[in-house]
Design a protein around this motif. Structure first.
Motif, PDB file in Angstrom:
ATOM      1  N   VAL A  14       0.855  -1.197   0.000  1.00  0.00           N
ATOM      2  CA  VAL A  14       0.000   0.000   0.000  1.00  0.00           C
ATOM      3  C   VAL A  14       0.890   1.245   0.000  1.00  0.00           C
ATOM      4  N   VAL A  54      -6.571  -0.537   0.578  1.00  0.00           N
ATOM      5  CA  VAL A  54      -7.135  -1.820   0.998  1.00  0.00           C
ATOM      6  C   VAL A  54      -8.579  -1.853   0.540  1.00  0.00           C
ATOM      7  N   TYR A  71      -1.537   2.016  -3.261  1.00  0.00           N
ATOM      8  CA  TYR A  71      -2.776   1.250  -3.336  1.00  0.00           C
ATOM      9  C   TYR A  71      -3.622   1.513  -2.096  1.00  0.00           C
ATOM     10  N   THR A  87      -5.760  -5.614  -2.012  1.00  0.00           N
ATOM     11  CA  THR A  87      -5.429  -4.220  -2.275  1.00  0.00           C
ATOM     12  C   THR A  87      -5.544  -3.948  -3.766  1.00  0.00           C
TER      13      THR A  87
END
Length: 132
Positions: free
Chosen positions: A24, A31, A29, A41
């Motif tokens: 992430v 979740v 990205y 993700t």
């Protein structure tokens, strides 16, 4: 013919949530879904730009060895190629996020790094070649 497509790449780890947090931060990205031992993700806002990544806790997970040094080593099963605009800057950012620069670097225009669970991934620029 029916429609088929690869929707998600799933990476095993000792701790799915910890590895998801790394990606992430690395990829920007978000979740999309999570359960105990599993996290999905993907690109922000449900964008179709990029591949979704999922992470699954595997209690018996064994870190891969890259490159394979001797018979019997746990080999990598896949790696991610991540295109970047600034190879050196993004390499430094990946290391700051928790990646490790691999000892062996087979090309000058690609950087091989290992995520916190040991999965290799490559940062490359458009002038670089993929498929390490």
């Amino acid at each position: 013919m029916t429609r088929t497509k690869v929707s998600t790449v799933v990476l095993d780890a000792h701790d799915a949530h910890q590895l998801a947090d790394f990606y992430v931060r690395l990829l920007g990205y978000e979740v999309r879904a999570e359960e105990p031992g599993w996290v999905l993700t993907g690109p922000p806002g449900g964008s179709g730009d990029g591949v979704s990544l999922a992470f699954e806790t595997e209690p018996e997970y064994v870190r891969p060895v890259w490159p394979t040094r001797k018979p019997g080593d746990q080999q990598m099963m896949l790696h991610l190629d991540i295109e970047v605009d600034d190879l050196e800057g993004e390499t430094a950012r990946a290391v700051a996020a928790g990646a490790t620069l691999a000892d062996y670097q087979p090309q000058d225009d690609v950087r091989v790094l290992l995520d916190p669970s040991g999965h290799p991934f490559c940062l490359w620029t458009e002038t670089g070649q993929t498929g390490q």
